[in-house]
Design an enzyme around this catalytic site. Sequence first.
Site, PDB file in Angstrom:
ATOM      1  CG  ASN A 104      38.929  61.527  36.011  1.00  0.00           C
ATOM      2  OD1 ASN A 104      39.670  62.503  36.058  1.00  0.00           O
ATOM      3  ND2 ASN A 104      38.427  61.065  34.873  1.00  0.00           N
ATOM      4  CG  ASP A 106      34.630  60.658  37.664  1.00  0.00           C
ATOM      5  OD1 ASP A 106      34.830  61.508  36.782  1.00  0.00           O
ATOM      6  OD2 ASP A 106      34.971  59.454  37.562  1.00  0.00           O
ATOM      7  CG  HIS A 121      44.658  62.308  41.882  1.00  0.00           C
ATOM      8  ND1 HIS A 121      44.495  63.131  40.791  1.00  0.00           N
ATOM      9  CD2 HIS A 121      45.986  62.118  42.008  1.00  0.00           C
ATOM     10  CE1 HIS A 121      45.690  63.425  40.280  1.00  0.00           C
ATOM     11  NE2 HIS A 121      46.598  62.817  40.994  1.00  0.00           N
ATOM     12  CB  CYS A 129      40.124  58.093  60.236  1.00  0.00           C
ATOM     13  SG  CYS A 129      40.852  58.972  61.633  1.00  0.00           S
ATOM     14  CB  SER A 191      45.626  70.033  31.704  1.00  0.00           C
ATOM     15  OG  SER A 191      45.776  69.732  33.098  1.00  0.00           O
ATOM     16  N   PRO A 216      40.847  67.599  23.110  1.00  0.00           N
ATOM     17  CG  PRO A 216      38.619  68.072  23.555  1.00  0.00           C
ATOM     18  CD  PRO A 216      39.838  67.436  24.146  1.00  0.00           C
ATOM     19  CD  GLU A 217      41.000  73.452  23.686  1.00  0.00           C
ATOM     20  OE1 GLU A 217      39.799  73.458  23.313  1.00  0.00           O
ATOM     21  OE2 GLU A 217      41.897  74.193  23.237  1.00  0.00           O
TER      22      GLU A 217
END
Length: 252
Positions: A104, A106, A121, A129, A191, A216-217
């Site tokens: 993330n 964020d 990431h 720059c 994922s 959840p998946e």
Amino acid sequence: METIEFSERLIERLKGATNVVVLTGAGMSAASGVPTFRGKDGLWNKFNPQELANVDAFLNDPKLVWEWYNWRRELIGKVQPNLGHYALVDAEAYFPEFMIITQNVDNLHQLAGSSNVLELHGNVMRNKCMDCAAVYNGKHIDHNNIPRCPDCNGMIRPDVVWFGELLPQDVLQTAQAKAAAVDVFFTVGTSSTVEPAASLSYMAKGNGAYLVEINPEPTPLSDYADESIHIGADVYLPRLVIELDKIKRWTM
Ligand code: APR
């Protein structure tokens, strides 16, 4: 309240663990209101990553790319860490070594107070720059008037890793070294489809770690993991901390 059973095997591994790693993805921030990338309302269902999240797109239309990143910054700037983020702050206290490796950008783990976060990431709140990679600390970037690097006149870009770009090698090597020497490895809210991050989970189990997936998946990792628990991170992680507290009291 959803019942969560903690298996004997996981409890045993946590009792003896001194080194725990948590790999997180966009699902970790879903409960905070940050859209995931590939979920039902995922960003990549609405926006084309080829036009927005790679170097050619930026060189081709820097205004469009900055407009999009300003939109994401505004969105992220309005949200708060969720119970899952705060639970990981608490979990740190139960292990001599505890690290969050996040995909993330964020900044929510840091905002929650996590002290040992490895950003694979980058971070959308930082700028750098394009040419000399010098950090550029201007808070808001006006996409109609994109600033230039004071050192080399290169264009200023968000300090995130775009598709087709290498991760910072020191960061990746640290992540791989951690994954190769850990007791319990949690893979949360991802994922498990984007490399090289996805390989870290396989590397961890391959080197003897107990691998637990929280999502959840089902994902491509689910069958390989020792346990794949289909639940939200914001529900599971606070309960995990309650369990750690019980374990700690049992072993004192
Ligand atoms: N708790 C846990 N997991 C959740 C939750 C939740 N509350 N809500 C959704 N998820 C899961 C989804 O089921 C999905 O499997 O989070 C996962 C998010 O997957 P992606 O959207 O593919 O995000 P991620 O795996 O982090 O993407 C990896 O791809 O787009 C690039 O650079 C970007 O870092 C990103 C990378």
